[in-house]
Write an enzyme that holds these catalytic residues in place. Sequence first.
Site, mmCIF file in Angstrom:
data_model
loop_
_atom_site.group_PDB
_atom_site.id
_atom_site.type_symbol
_atom_site.label_atom_id
_atom_site.label_comp_id
_atom_site.label_asym_id
_atom_site.label_seq_id
_atom_site.Cartn_x
_atom_site.Cartn_y
_atom_site.Cartn_z
ATOM 1 C CD GLU A 68 19.836 78.160 84.751
ATOM 2 O OE1 GLU A 68 18.479 79.049 85.249
ATOM 3 O OE2 GLU A 68 20.577 78.357 84.644
ATOM 4 C CG ASP A 102 21.004 84.603 83.031
ATOM 5 O OD1 ASP A 102 20.650 83.323 82.348
ATOM 6 O OD2 ASP A 102 20.254 84.076 84.172
#
Length: 610
Positions: free
Chosen positions: A502, A306
């Site tokens: 997020e 990520d």
Amino acid sequence: MTLPRVLLFGAIAGAFLSMQAAAPQKQKSLSSFDPQVKALLAKMTLEEKVGQMTQPDQASLKDVADIENLALGSVLSGGGSDPKAGNSLEAWTNLYDGYQKRALRSRLAIPLLYGVDALHGHNNVIGAVVFPHNIGLGCTRNPALVEKIARITAIEVRATGIQWTFAPCVTVPQDIRWGRTYEGFSEDPKLVKTLGEAATRGLQTADLSDPLSVLACAKHYVGDGGTTFGTGMGGKSPLDQGDMRVDEATMRRLHLQGYVTTLAAGVATVMPSYSSWNGVKVSGSKQLMTDILKTEMGFEGFLISDYNAIDQLDKDYKKAIGISINAGMDMVMVTDKYREYIKGLKELVQEGVVPMSRIDDAVTRILRVKFAMGLMDKSRSQLADRSLWKSFGSAEHRAVARQAVRESLVLLKNGKKTLPLKKSAPRIHVAGKNADDIGNQNGGWTIDWQGISGNAMTTGGTTILAALKGAAQGQVTYSKDGTGAAGASIGVVVIGEKPYAEMQGDRKSLALDAADVAAINNVKKAGIPVVVVLVSGRPMILGDVLDQADAIVAAWLPGTEGAGVSDVLFGDYKPTGKLGFSWPKSDAQLPLGTGNKADVQYKIGYGLKY
Ligand code: GLC
């Protein structure tokens, strides 16, 4: 053999052959490309091998010539990393072609993989069709539709030349206060595994070398949606990137299932999570990345980290690189520090901290995928096929998105058969902040990382208000705060959440905001029936609205095709949606998790019909 029997035999044989012909080809195993991979690997320098393991964001490139000079394996556009020339289909396509031409000038001319987050359509690009986010698709219970949506997404992504999307997200969110709940299909792994597999098939097809196939990425491996409240971002946020505290049996039963089915569907990349499992960062876990995923489950593709995720493994960046690569990470998504990453990894190999065998394994995995995708086929152009522009954002694609919206809506309450609305109603008064806002309909990961309220998707989208106006035969009036409803036949109040992504979507409470409650009260005061439509990334605490509203519909984050909402409200499509998540009565009940025992407002699977 008499004539009738020979006809029967012929019919059976014909049916069998046609079945054989119709059966989708099985994706060739990635390791079947190893002979070509080995031949290319033998020519590569250490610098070129490490270059393949590097994926900077295009916005972070210090010199675009780094692409050919460092033989970069991949480049991405993270959320908001748009072409400098502006956000259009042409600008994105020119961006991709420009970078790919550079990669083809490198010594070995190994093409780039270009990655984006096309999560619910090619959502970075203005004009793209934006589909409902996964939480809505989960309510359709329709794998064939999910596969079709992924197929259309792949075609619109390929229209810009881009060949890799960081999707499907096969998270199994257990606490809906998490800001990424809407990226999940459901709290139930059975639904996640089925729809994750369908999305993978739609994106990649059965043949990665198909020019319309797009490389998929199952994420975020593993347990991103199982973190403990209060552990997010090292304690700085409620849940995102937090610590999952469960035993291995629970990890496997709840959070691993989406990887079982996406691997079986041939997914060729997997993204390890920022989060931890019992205190160990997944991006540094050899047990999870190598022992379970690669050795036990036989994953032959490659792991892409990520965004800057390996930075969290150690305050010494070089140490962090060594921890992650030795644990099984194959390619690192790195922004400003990509040159430092390349230098550090080369030194680690020269110092013997990272064995060359680990580098060769990582590069083998990356090259397998590139060979399987036809990137190494010198007879094929690796530039964009601009003939695909004609279907980009097309009415045909939008019709599928509209159907997805219809099937994603869940009817939660319908007192006195308030719904469906009558098109002949003299006046429908519409209210609420989410009634006339494409950006709020789309949610996060759209045009920008966090999404953008307002009507940034200027081409093609339809707000819920515009759709209601288009379908009604009588008058449709609107006020955001609900005033002016007196005298109308019925009120429709569209409330919910503004876009987020997020950690910025982590919440301590899921109560409705005051403006939404006020808008409902104002319409209620007019003494007319009230329909509440919730446009949100998750179930919210309805409180008094439960009694005030005569009807309530969960519309999730429907995307650009707001007409799908109007179709259900007017009964042109009768609601079929079923909840993919348990719906809490209060914040105090959270986290509900899977198979909740609590006395919830609505159980998973709930959904009324007309
Ligand atoms: C983000 C997300 C991940 C995404 C990546 C690239 O931080 O965690 O889902 O694919 O970065 O944008």
